[in-house]
Write an enzyme that holds these catalytic residues in place. Sequence first.
Site, mmCIF file in Angstrom:
data_model
loop_
_atom_site.group_PDB
_atom_site.id
_atom_site.type_symbol
_atom_site.label_atom_id
_atom_site.label_comp_id
_atom_site.label_asym_id
_atom_site.label_seq_id
_atom_site.Cartn_x
_atom_site.Cartn_y
_atom_site.Cartn_z
ATOM 1 N N GLY A 93 0.802 -1.223 0.000
ATOM 2 C CA GLY A 93 0.000 0.000 0.000
ATOM 3 C C GLY A 93 0.831 1.268 0.000
ATOM 4 N N ALA B 55 8.640 -6.712 -6.667
ATOM 5 C CA ALA B 55 9.723 -7.434 -6.001
ATOM 6 C C ALA B 55 10.320 -6.485 -4.975
ATOM 7 C CB ALA B 55 10.781 -7.860 -7.017
ATOM 8 N N LEU C 59 -1.402 -15.544 -8.209
ATOM 9 C CA LEU C 59 -0.928 -16.756 -7.541
ATOM 10 C C LEU C 59 -0.025 -17.562 -8.479
ATOM 11 C CD1 LEU C 59 -4.134 -18.112 -5.718
ATOM 12 C CD2 LEU C 59 -2.366 -16.608 -4.820
ATOM 13 N N LEU D 116 7.599 -18.466 -10.373
ATOM 14 C CA LEU D 116 8.904 -17.919 -9.983
ATOM 15 C C LEU D 116 9.531 -18.748 -8.861
ATOM 16 C CD1 LEU D 116 8.093 -14.091 -10.067
ATOM 17 C CD2 LEU D 116 9.404 -15.402 -11.741
ATOM 18 N N CYS E 44 5.221 -13.473 -0.092
ATOM 19 C CA CYS E 44 4.328 -13.937 -1.165
ATOM 20 C C CYS E 44 4.518 -15.376 -1.606
ATOM 21 C CB CYS E 44 4.462 -13.030 -2.385
ATOM 22 S SG CYS E 44 3.687 -11.424 -2.146
ATOM 23 N N LYS F 260 3.270 -18.270 0.758
ATOM 24 C CA LYS F 260 1.845 -18.067 1.036
ATOM 25 C C LYS F 260 1.001 -18.334 -0.210
ATOM 26 C CE LYS F 260 0.240 -13.881 1.143
ATOM 27 N NZ LYS F 260 -0.036 -12.489 1.489
ATOM 28 N N PHE G 262 14.958 -11.037 4.087
ATOM 29 C CA PHE G 262 14.814 -12.169 3.173
ATOM 30 C C PHE G 262 15.547 -11.937 1.859
ATOM 31 C CE2 PHE G 262 11.286 -9.903 1.131
ATOM 32 C CZ PHE G 262 11.300 -10.387 -0.170
#
Length: 463
Positions: free
Chosen positions: A15, A165, A222, A228, A277, A280, A339
């Site tokens: 956001g 990304a 998704l 990826l 992402c 999940k 990460f």
Amino acid sequence: MTIKNICCIGAGYVGGPTMTVIANKNPDVKVTVVDLNQARIDAWNDSDVNNIPIYEPGLSQLVENARNKNLFFSTDVDKAIDEADMIFISVNTPTKTYGKGRGMAADLKYIELCARQIARVATSDKIVVEKSTLPVRTAQALKAILDHTGNGVKFQILSNPEFLAEGTAVQDLLSPDRVLIGGEQSEEGKEAIQALVDVYARWVPLERILTTNVWSSELSKLTANAFLAQRVSSINAISELCEVTGADVDEVSRAIGMDSRIGPKFLKASVGFGGSCFQKDILNLVYIAKTYDLNEVADYWEQVIIMNDHQKSRFADNIVSTLYNTVSGKKIAFLGWAFKKDTNDTRESAAIYVADSLLHEQAEITVYDPKVTAEQIYADLDYLNSRSPEENRKYVKVVNDPYEACKSAHAIAVLTEWDEFKTYDWKKIYDSVIKPAFVFDGRSILNADQLSAIGFKYTAIGK
């Protein structure tokens, strides 16, 4: 329909940057980002833009350009909803930790709370845009809630998934590969789609703006992340084969990446993927497949996660076995906790799980990361519930100096590919560590020949 007032619910990693770019590119549109987290909103409003809560190269400058002109950050959610023509929902959709679908399905409670709040507050027609990553057919649930308010307000639901990304989010927003907008194929739906197209068309070429039905848009997000992540797990599977056969995974990666049908991206072997992402979204895909009894499809995608978890545990196991099968009481220095580089996001970071494995073996860990706070590192470990918060603070030390982190260490583990790690005085580090001096490069970013010449016993994935 011309959009003059945009509200975004959720001031997080999606956001905040997305609305900042929209505000910069649409100076005649008022953009308000709202969140119930007062501390987070205060940080977005900090007089020093370097203190905003999200680190992304270039973001602070864009916030400074638009903030308090046509970009605002507030905790007054109701007011922002009431004034908006278009409302983006950009709240967290974590994997469920309870009940049906636990460990796989997306937890949509925050999405539903947003929908109910919009339904309660809205007095004029609204376009509601799903920005959060959501399971297929969530738009249907949103519409059901919004259409049954009984106050005559009309809502159009659009799906506009983000393909950012982290670390390059600003560049991804300024020059996206594509913008995907899904909506109803009715006249009203097409009008809503066009309204959002017009917002993006201020800076994105029209040929890069794709419009679809809402279900295709939700599933595309998704699927993109699953593909990826699959590439990362695929090269990581090959990295293990390289280690036992004498091949070099970087050479294999370069050779297959030059095939135009494959391409070079996401073929870097590592300690494993992280972020909010990939895992999940794949788990979400697995859950959707299982609910439709597509078990072979579910098993196929679940293997991507299994391989990723294996890579993290394999990395930790290799440290233990190399250090003579015990790390009890030994100091392991972690370089990096985020990460990936150029972000302060730690969600699903490989470092968390490698640390947890080593702590089970009674190691003592010292962490240095240029952008992640000690508070966040301890929160990540506490969330696992593997041990008490007191034990996490006793056995994990966080420092602000990489040389201090490495001093008197039995081994150094590189967990994030920060560029600065390549520039260190590794001779100075070698002189300060316990010999034999081990470096485990989980990102294959250091110069193996240089470190070996200094005297380090250097280990990289896939070599």
